[in-house]
Design a protein around this motif. Structure first.
Motif, PDB file in Angstrom:
ATOM      1  N   ASN A 104     -69.549  13.423  36.419  1.00 38.30           N
ATOM      2  CA  ASN A 104     -70.680  14.364  36.328  1.00 38.30           C
ATOM      3  C   ASN A 104     -70.171  15.802  36.198  1.00 38.30           C
ATOM      4  O   ASN A 104     -70.534  16.689  36.978  1.00 38.30           O
ATOM      5  CB  ASN A 104     -71.599  14.231  37.539  1.00 38.30           C
ATOM      6  N   ALA A 105     -69.342  16.010  35.199  1.00 39.84           N
ATOM      7  CA  ALA A 105     -68.712  17.318  35.005  1.00 39.84           C
ATOM      8  C   ALA A 105     -69.720  18.416  34.700  1.00 39.84           C
ATOM      9  O   ALA A 105     -69.393  19.604  34.816  1.00 39.84           O
ATOM     10  CB  ALA A 105     -67.675  17.237  33.885  1.00 39.84           C
ATOM     11  N   ASP A 106     -70.943  18.052  34.327  1.00 40.13           N
ATOM     12  CA  ASP A 106     -71.983  19.054  34.085  1.00 40.13           C
ATOM     13  C   ASP A 106     -72.416  19.746  35.374  1.00 40.13           C
ATOM     14  O   ASP A 106     -73.150  20.729  35.339  1.00 40.13           O
ATOM     15  CB  ASP A 106     -73.200  18.408  33.415  1.00 40.13           C
ATOM     16  N   GLY A 137     -74.161  19.121  27.310  1.00 39.40           N
ATOM     17  CA  GLY A 137     -74.636  20.442  26.924  1.00 39.40           C
ATOM     18  C   GLY A 137     -74.663  21.435  28.066  1.00 39.40           C
ATOM     19  O   GLY A 137     -74.766  22.644  27.841  1.00 39.40           O
ATOM     20  N   LEU A 138     -74.573  20.945  29.309  1.00 36.21           N
ATOM     21  CA  LEU A 138     -74.601  21.828  30.472  1.00 36.21           C
ATOM     22  C   LEU A 138     -73.204  22.240  30.927  1.00 36.21           C
ATOM     23  O   LEU A 138     -73.066  23.017  31.868  1.00 36.21           O
ATOM     24  CB  LEU A 138     -75.331  21.137  31.632  1.00 36.21           C
ATOM     25  N   LEU A 140     -69.625  24.185  30.587  1.00 37.67           N
ATOM     26  CA  LEU A 140     -69.163  25.442  30.008  1.00 37.67           C
ATOM     27  C   LEU A 140     -68.584  25.189  28.613  1.00 37.67           C
ATOM     28  O   LEU A 140     -67.669  24.375  28.459  1.00 37.67           O
ATOM     29  CB  LEU A 140     -68.098  26.058  30.922  1.00 37.67           C
ATOM     30  N   PRO A 141     -69.120  25.839  27.578  1.00 39.75           N
ATOM     31  CA  PRO A 141     -68.675  25.564  26.200  1.00 39.75           C
ATOM     32  C   PRO A 141     -67.176  25.706  25.983  1.00 39.75           C
ATOM     33  O   PRO A 141     -66.583  24.954  25.199  1.00 39.75           O
ATOM     34  CB  PRO A 141     -69.458  26.597  25.372  1.00 39.75           C
ATOM     35  N   THR A 142     -66.543  26.662  26.666  1.00 39.09           N
ATOM     36  CA  THR A 142     -65.100  26.828  26.492  1.00 39.09           C
ATOM     37  C   THR A 142     -64.320  25.647  27.059  1.00 39.09           C
ATOM     38  O   THR A 142     -63.227  25.329  26.578  1.00 39.09           O
ATOM     39  CB  THR A 142     -64.627  28.130  27.166  1.00 39.09           C
ATOM     40  N   VAL A 143     -64.872  24.981  28.070  1.00 43.12           N
ATOM     41  CA  VAL A 143     -64.249  23.758  28.592  1.00 43.12           C
ATOM     42  C   VAL A 143     -64.420  22.624  27.587  1.00 43.12           C
ATOM     43  O   VAL A 143     -63.470  21.900  27.268  1.00 43.12           O
ATOM     44  CB  VAL A 143     -64.855  23.368  29.958  1.00 43.12           C
ATOM     45  N   VAL A 144     -65.640  22.493  27.065  1.00 46.09           N
ATOM     46  CA  VAL A 144     -65.922  21.441  26.076  1.00 46.09           C
ATOM     47  C   VAL A 144     -65.010  21.583  24.860  1.00 46.09           C
ATOM     48  O   VAL A 144     -64.503  20.592  24.324  1.00 46.09           O
ATOM     49  CB  VAL A 144     -67.403  21.488  25.642  1.00 46.09           C
ATOM     50  N   SER A 145     -64.778  22.824  24.431  1.00 50.92           N
ATOM     51  CA  SER A 145     -63.972  23.060  23.227  1.00 50.92           C
ATOM     52  C   SER A 145     -62.529  22.619  23.396  1.00 50.92           C
ATOM     53  O   SER A 145     -61.820  22.403  22.410  1.00 50.92           O
ATOM     54  CB  SER A 145     -64.018  24.544  22.850  1.00 50.92           C
ATOM     55  N   ARG A 146     -62.079  22.477  24.646  1.00 48.95           N
ATOM     56  CA  ARG A 146     -60.702  22.050  24.917  1.00 48.95           C
ATOM     57  C   ARG A 146     -60.568  20.538  25.039  1.00 48.95           C
ATOM     58  O   ARG A 146     -59.457  20.031  25.222  1.00 48.95           O
ATOM     59  CB  ARG A 146     -60.207  22.701  26.216  1.00 48.95           C
ATOM     60  N   LEU A 227     -81.296  23.520  23.834  1.00 48.82           N
ATOM     61  CA  LEU A 227     -81.467  23.415  25.280  1.00 48.82           C
ATOM     62  C   LEU A 227     -80.160  23.646  26.031  1.00 48.82           C
ATOM     63  O   LEU A 227     -80.165  23.871  27.245  1.00 48.82           O
ATOM     64  CB  LEU A 227     -82.035  22.042  25.645  1.00 48.82           C
ATOM     65  N   SER A 228     -79.051  23.581  25.315  1.00 48.25           N
ATOM     66  CA  SER A 228     -77.744  23.821  25.936  1.00 48.25           C
ATOM     67  C   SER A 228     -77.415  25.308  26.015  1.00 48.25           C
ATOM     68  O   SER A 228     -76.407  25.692  26.602  1.00 48.25           O
ATOM     69  CB  SER A 228     -76.642  23.103  25.140  1.00 48.25           C
ATOM     70  N   GLN A 229     -78.278  26.139  25.418  1.00 50.42           N
ATOM     71  CA  GLN A 229     -78.003  27.572  25.364  1.00 50.42           C
ATOM     72  C   GLN A 229     -79.086  28.332  26.132  1.00 50.42           C
ATOM     73  O   GLN A 229     -80.249  28.332  25.734  1.00 50.42           O
ATOM     74  CB  GLN A 229     -77.957  28.035  23.907  1.00 50.42           C
ATOM     75  N   PRO A 230     -78.717  28.962  27.238  1.00 47.94           N
ATOM     76  CA  PRO A 230     -79.707  29.588  28.119  1.00 47.94           C
ATOM     77  C   PRO A 230     -80.477  30.741  27.485  1.00 47.94           C
ATOM     78  O   PRO A 230     -81.557  31.091  27.952  1.00 47.94           O
ATOM     79  CB  PRO A 230     -78.855  30.077  29.304  1.00 47.94           C
TER      80      PRO A 230
END
Length: 245
Positions: A104-106, A137-138, A140-146, A227-230
């Motif tokens: 549950n990394a989100d 989508g919840l 952190l995008p910079t984590v997802v990008s890695r 919805l992933s972008q606040p």
């Protein structure tokens, strides 16, 4: 074999010594993503992950001193990540890989996510991170990008909980109704804290059950991105999606 394609993919990575540093396992809840991560550890190290000194498992919990038992109130805190410092400092005791699995990394707090990001930005050849989430989508995008994303697009009504099936059936019913009913439905689901989970469940359901309806699937994927972008108005995004069905 469950998730045959994904398992063969990881077996080939291990065989060819091309296992990466970070993976994001995405898919509906309760379908076996955690067990899959344990299997990958076994592929890579030829032994079970349970109680292994080269394996760490992190999951959300209630912060010490808080009384909440609400599942959605649990988090992964910066202290949980700091406890990994010693584990990350040394090479595998047996080898060849060390694994950190984050369930549950989100639910990583911003501080915890940024701490994980630092480790991802300075990769170690023996360390593998596996992040698990039904709501990527919840994260952190910079984590997802890695991370390399691995999708588990399997919707099994025997596995899905009763509430999920009920929500999907309600969505199908509303799709056949007029604009007024759709807007009322948009208001209702927006007021639920976990409306993005419903969108993700619908994506998986449509992918598994109704692949012919590509337009709706494409629009759902776009809605999930919004919805992933606040900074976006989430209620307006949901309303526009339902109006344009």
């Amino acid at each position: 074999m469950k998730f045959f394609r994904q398992k063969e993919y990881f077996k080939n990575l291990v065989k060819n010594k091309r296992l990466g540093q970070a993976y994001l396992l995405c898919g509906p809840e309760n379908i076996g993503k955690k067990s899959f991560a344990l299997d990958v550890f076994k592929f890579a190290n030829n032994r079970e992950a349970e109680n292994d000194l080269d394996f760490k498992f992190i999951s959300p919990h209630v912060e010490e001193g808080e009384l909440s038992t609400d599942r959605n109130g649990t988090k992964i805190y910066i202290e949980d990540i700091r406890k990994l410092k010693a584990f990350l400092s040394f090479k595998p005791l047996i080898g060849p890989y060390k694994f950190v699995v984050i369930n549950n990394a989100d639910r990583l707090t911003l501080e915890a996510a940024n701490s994980i990001l630092k480790s991802l930005e300075d990769p170690l050849p023996f360390l593998v991170f596996m992040l698990i989430s039904s709501r990527p989508g919840l994260i952190l995008p910079t984590v997802v990008s890695r991370c390399e994303r691995v999708n588990f697009l399997r919707f099994d009504e025997k596995v899905a909980d009763e509430e999920t099936i009920k929500s999907i059936n309600k969505f199908i019913e509303v799709c056949r109704q007029g604009i007024t009913e759709r807007l009322q439905y948009a208001k209702k689901i927006y007021e639920k804290e976990d409306y993005q989970k419903l969108v993700v469940d619908l994506i998986y359901w449509l992918h598994a059950k109704d692949k012919k309806n590509l337009r709706v699937l494409k629009n759902l994927l776009h809605l999930n991105q919004l919805l992933s972008q606040p900074q976006y108005n989430h209620r307006l995004a949901i309303e526009n999606f339902l109006i344009n069905l």
